[in-house]
Design a protein around this motif. Structure first.
Motif, PDB file in Angstrom:
ATOM      1  N   ILE A  81       1.030  -1.269  -0.100  1.00  0.00           N
ATOM      2  CA  ILE A  81      -0.103  -0.030   0.131  1.00  0.00           C
ATOM      3  C   ILE A  81       0.970   1.107  -0.091  1.00  0.00           C
ATOM      4  CG2 ILE A  81      -1.594   1.330   1.383  1.00  0.00           C
ATOM      5  CD1 ILE A  81      -2.857  -1.050   0.062  1.00  0.00           C
ATOM      6  N   LYS A  82       0.654   2.118  -1.004  1.00  0.00           N
ATOM      7  CA  LYS A  82       1.381   3.448  -0.934  1.00  0.00           C
ATOM      8  C   LYS A  82       1.360   4.057   0.305  1.00  0.00           C
ATOM      9  CE  LYS A  82      -0.728   7.027  -3.009  1.00  0.00           C
ATOM     10  NZ  LYS A  82      -0.612   7.938  -1.780  1.00  0.00           N
ATOM     11  N   PRO A  83       2.295   4.874   0.724  1.00  0.00           N
ATOM     12  CA  PRO A  83       2.491   5.734   1.758  1.00  0.00           C
ATOM     13  C   PRO A  83       1.148   6.888   1.577  1.00  0.00           C
ATOM     14  CG  PRO A  83       4.553   5.533   1.088  1.00  0.00           C
ATOM     15  CD  PRO A  83       3.840   4.854   0.092  1.00  0.00           C
ATOM     16  N   LYS A  84       0.276   6.979   2.701  1.00  0.00           N
ATOM     17  CA  LYS A  84      -0.767   7.675   2.517  1.00  0.00           C
ATOM     18  C   LYS A  84      -0.105   9.410   2.354  1.00  0.00           C
ATOM     19  CE  LYS A  84      -4.024   4.698   5.101  1.00  0.00           C
ATOM     20  NZ  LYS A  84      -2.809   3.506   4.882  1.00  0.00           N
ATOM     21  N   SER A  85       0.958   9.618   3.018  1.00  0.00           N
ATOM     22  CA  SER A  85       1.298  10.914   2.883  1.00  0.00           C
ATOM     23  C   SER A  85       2.117  11.349   1.767  1.00  0.00           C
ATOM     24  CB  SER A  85       2.320  11.143   3.995  1.00  0.00           C
ATOM     25  OG  SER A  85       3.447  10.241   3.898  1.00  0.00           O
ATOM     26  N   LEU A  86       2.412  10.470   0.617  1.00  0.00           N
ATOM     27  CA  LEU A  86       2.809  10.896  -0.504  1.00  0.00           C
ATOM     28  C   LEU A  86       1.712  10.623  -1.745  1.00  0.00           C
ATOM     29  CD1 LEU A  86       6.245   8.671  -0.258  1.00  0.00           C
ATOM     30  CD2 LEU A  86       5.563  11.047   0.561  1.00  0.00           C
ATOM     31  N   ASN A  87       2.099  11.640  -2.635  1.00  0.00           N
ATOM     32  CA  ASN A  87       1.379  11.449  -4.029  1.00  0.00           C
ATOM     33  C   ASN A  87       2.241  10.314  -4.668  1.00  0.00           C
ATOM     34  OD1 ASN A  87       3.629  12.280  -5.417  1.00  0.00           O
ATOM     35  ND2 ASN A  87       2.799  14.561  -5.041  1.00  0.00           N
ATOM     36  N   PHE A  88       1.455  10.187  -5.989  1.00  0.00           N
ATOM     37  CA  PHE A  88       1.977   8.867  -6.974  1.00  0.00           C
ATOM     38  C   PHE A  88       3.288   9.095  -7.256  1.00  0.00           C
ATOM     39  CE2 PHE A  88      -2.611   8.125  -7.154  1.00  0.00           C
ATOM     40  CZ  PHE A  88      -2.760   6.869  -6.824  1.00  0.00           C
ATOM     41  N   ALA A  89       3.538  10.448  -7.845  1.00  0.00           N
ATOM     42  CA  ALA A  89       5.257  10.683  -8.090  1.00  0.00           C
ATOM     43  C   ALA A  89       6.004  10.447  -7.190  1.00  0.00           C
ATOM     44  CB  ALA A  89       5.188  12.006  -8.742  1.00  0.00           C
ATOM     45  N   GLU A  90       5.892  10.862  -5.755  1.00  0.00           N
ATOM     46  CA  GLU A  90       6.957  10.646  -5.042  1.00  0.00           C
ATOM     47  C   GLU A  90       7.036   9.213  -4.607  1.00  0.00           C
ATOM     48  OE1 GLU A  90       6.086  14.845  -2.094  1.00  0.00           O
ATOM     49  OE2 GLU A  90       4.698  13.217  -1.957  1.00  0.00           O
ATOM     50  N   ALA A  91       5.805   8.432  -4.592  1.00  0.00           N
ATOM     51  CA  ALA A  91       5.665   6.994  -4.187  1.00  0.00           C
ATOM     52  C   ALA A  91       6.499   6.337  -5.227  1.00  0.00           C
ATOM     53  CB  ALA A  91       4.265   6.555  -4.055  1.00  0.00           C
ATOM     54  N   ALA A  92       6.376   6.440  -6.670  1.00  0.00           N
ATOM     55  CA  ALA A  92       6.892   5.894  -7.501  1.00  0.00           C
ATOM     56  C   ALA A  92       8.542   6.070  -7.586  1.00  0.00           C
ATOM     57  CB  ALA A  92       6.471   6.563  -8.808  1.00  0.00           C
ATOM     58  N   ALA A  93       9.073   7.089  -6.768  1.00  0.00           N
ATOM     59  CA  ALA A  93      10.390   7.284  -6.725  1.00  0.00           C
ATOM     60  C   ALA A  93      11.140   6.342  -5.755  1.00  0.00           C
ATOM     61  CB  ALA A  93      10.650   8.629  -6.276  1.00  0.00           C
ATOM     62  N   ILE A  94      10.253   5.784  -5.062  1.00  0.00           N
ATOM     63  CA  ILE A  94      10.787   5.294  -3.921  1.00  0.00           C
ATOM     64  C   ILE A  94      11.388   3.568  -3.776  1.00  0.00           C
ATOM     65  CG2 ILE A  94      10.261   4.184  -1.393  1.00  0.00           C
ATOM     66  CD1 ILE A  94       8.478   6.867  -1.188  1.00  0.00           C
ATOM     67  N   PRO A  95      10.730   2.633  -4.549  1.00  0.00           N
ATOM     68  CA  PRO A  95      10.784   1.217  -4.393  1.00  0.00           C
ATOM     69  C   PRO A  95      12.068   0.954  -4.559  1.00  0.00           C
ATOM     70  CG  PRO A  95       8.607   1.579  -5.373  1.00  0.00           C
ATOM     71  CD  PRO A  95       9.330   2.918  -5.382  1.00  0.00           C
ATOM     72  N   LEU A  96      12.641   0.807  -5.883  1.00  0.00           N
ATOM     73  CA  LEU A  96      14.069   0.219  -6.168  1.00  0.00           C
ATOM     74  C   LEU A  96      15.124   0.892  -5.290  1.00  0.00           C
ATOM     75  CD1 LEU A  96      15.489  -0.597  -9.530  1.00  0.00           C
ATOM     76  CD2 LEU A  96      17.011   0.892  -7.949  1.00  0.00           C
ATOM     77  N   VAL A  97      15.099   2.170  -5.125  1.00  0.00           N
ATOM     78  CA  VAL A  97      16.165   2.893  -4.481  1.00  0.00           C
ATOM     79  C   VAL A  97      16.350   2.487  -2.653  1.00  0.00           C
ATOM     80  CG1 VAL A  97      16.752   4.594  -6.039  1.00  0.00           C
ATOM     81  CG2 VAL A  97      14.964   5.167  -4.386  1.00  0.00           C
ATOM     82  N   ALA A  98      15.127   2.534  -2.169  1.00  0.00           N
ATOM     83  CA  ALA A  98      14.834   2.514  -0.741  1.00  0.00           C
ATOM     84  C   ALA A  98      15.061   0.977  -0.685  1.00  0.00           C
ATOM     85  CB  ALA A  98      13.228   2.989  -0.307  1.00  0.00           C
ATOM     86  N   LEU A  99      14.389  -0.021  -1.363  1.00  0.00           N
ATOM     87  CA  LEU A  99      14.800  -1.513  -1.052  1.00  0.00           C
ATOM     88  C   LEU A  99      16.090  -1.792  -1.209  1.00  0.00           C
ATOM     89  CD1 LEU A  99      11.786  -3.337  -2.803  1.00  0.00           C
ATOM     90  CD2 LEU A  99      12.133  -3.202  -0.310  1.00  0.00           C
ATOM     91  N   THR A 100      16.909  -0.858  -2.057  1.00  0.00           N
ATOM     92  CA  THR A 100      18.447  -1.205  -2.321  1.00  0.00           C
ATOM     93  C   THR A 100      19.074  -0.880  -0.977  1.00  0.00           C
ATOM     94  OG1 THR A 100      18.082  -0.896  -4.898  1.00  0.00           O
ATOM     95  CG2 THR A 100      20.363  -0.687  -3.619  1.00  0.00           C
ATOM     96  N   ALA A 101      18.795   0.387  -0.566  1.00  0.00           N
ATOM     97  CA  ALA A 101      19.339   0.819   0.600  1.00  0.00           C
ATOM     98  C   ALA A 101      19.244  -0.254   1.719  1.00  0.00           C
ATOM     99  CB  ALA A 101      19.188   2.155   0.855  1.00  0.00           C
ATOM    100  N   TRP A 102      17.884  -0.395   1.941  1.00  0.00           N
ATOM    101  CA  TRP A 102      17.470  -1.385   3.170  1.00  0.00           C
ATOM    102  C   TRP A 102      18.193  -2.698   3.124  1.00  0.00           C
ATOM    103  CZ3 TRP A 102      14.027   0.234   6.932  1.00  0.00           C
ATOM    104  CH2 TRP A 102      13.525  -1.035   7.763  1.00  0.00           C
ATOM    105  N   GLN A 103      17.969  -3.375   1.908  1.00  0.00           N
ATOM    106  CA  GLN A 103      18.609  -4.687   1.907  1.00  0.00           C
ATOM    107  C   GLN A 103      20.297  -4.749   2.080  1.00  0.00           C
ATOM    108  OE1 GLN A 103      16.933  -6.502  -1.844  1.00  0.00           O
ATOM    109  NE2 GLN A 103      15.031  -6.007  -0.831  1.00  0.00           N
TER     110      GLN A 103
END
Length: 316
Positions: free
Chosen positions: A114-136
């Motif tokens: 589920i998309k973060p409720k505090s973000l719009n679609f553009a902000e959310a689309a910028a997150i998955p690959l880079v955030a998961l890369t940093a997390w993992q």
């Protein structure tokens, strides 16, 4: 549906708009109507064939691995999602063909969140690959913990901007590199020490502060930056790269843990990250939105480097 495709490997001149069949969700999949798609360095590398020996590809190949949008259909056996849910996902598949620079993508439901409720679609689309890369990288491989010292190269980039925030969330001390015009940005993310790589030797600057060495080095640059980073890690510490596949070979003479991380889709981790964002613990990257028809321009900008945050494509 409209999509941005390549029909064979080559330069950006091979990237074009096309009409392709709209997918349908199989058992266990959801169909996502894409609102925005994130643009990453791997996208132009895929188009050029840089990873053709690492994973299978099929043509015509739709570029893009990041998406935010809405559930349009739910496949058999899927639980936890319903039509209309706003979601985001890292959409890499085993065979590289069906990407996110398109109006729809069918995806294994366990890769979406589920998309973060505090973000719009553009902000959310910028997150998955880079955030998961940093997390993992930081938590999966390097096992970063409270009180650790770490160096994150290219802190103003997409991965670096999340890595800094995750490290600070864990209460680590963060060193990073950035050009002078990005110092304010990385400091706002929580970086404790920012080094202008154009003006001073980052390794010398870090060793002045940390003569005993660092617990973790996170390499987002490769090349000479990676080679200069090995001596910065204390005995038993970790160096993880997302650029050099042969990092273990390069670092075998050092008494440290070395590894390469190629990010894997993970909806559970994305849900955790979404929670941190909605709590205000993590801020989204600075986002620039272009039109889907401007995909070549977006890829050129990402390939040139020196971007602050992320570029996304508005699909619908």
């Amino acid at each position: 549906m409209k999509a941005v495709v390549v029909e064979h490997f080559g330069g950006l001149e091979e990237v074009k708009m096309a009409d392709v069949p709209k997918p349908s969700p199989a058992k266990g999949e959801v169909l996502i109507r894409i609102r925005d798609a994130g643009v990453n360095p791997v996208d132009w590398k895929i188009g050029e064939g840089a990873l053709k020996d690492k994973m299978p590809h099929e043509f015509p190949l739709i570029l893009g691995w990041d998406a935010a949008g809405e559930i349009a259909e739910v496949g058999e056996g899927v639980k936890g999602f319903k039509v209309g849910d706003a979601v985001f996902a890292y959409c890499r598949k085993q065979v590289v063909r069906h990407g996110t620079f398109a109006e729809y993508i069918a995806l294994d439901a366990k890769y979406a969140a589920i998309k973060p409720k505090s973000l719009n679609f553009a902000e959310a689309a910028a997150i998955p690959l880079v955030a998961l890369t940093a997390w993992q990288s930081l938590f999966g491989f390097a096992r970063l913990k409270e009180g650790d010292t770490c160096f994150i190269s290219a802190g103003a980039g997409g991965v670096g901007s999340f890595a800094i925030q995750f490290a600070k969330w864990k209460k680590a001390t963060v060193y990073t590199t950035a050009s002078s015009n990005h110092h304010g940005y990385v400091k706002s993310l929580g970086a404790d020490h920012v080094i202008d790589y154009n003006k001073e030797d980052f390794a010398e600057a870090i060793m002045k502060h940390e003569p005993q060495g660092l617990d973790v080095v996170y390499d987002c640059v490769g090349g000479s930056t990676l080679r200069a980073s090995f001596p910065l890690v204390k005995k038993g510490g970790s160096l993880v790269s997302i650029v050099n596949f042969n990092v273990e070979e390069l670092g075998k003479s050092y008494p440290i843990r070395t590894g390469f991380v190629f990010v894997a889709p993970n909806g559970e981790q994305l849900a955790t990250i979404a929670g941190l964002i909605d709590q205000g613990a993590i801020k989204p990257a600075h986002t620039e939105e272009l039109k889907l028809e401007e995909a070549v321009l977006a890829l050129k900008k990402v390939k040139a480097g020196h971007t602050q945050g992320k570029i996304v494509l508005k699909v619908s």
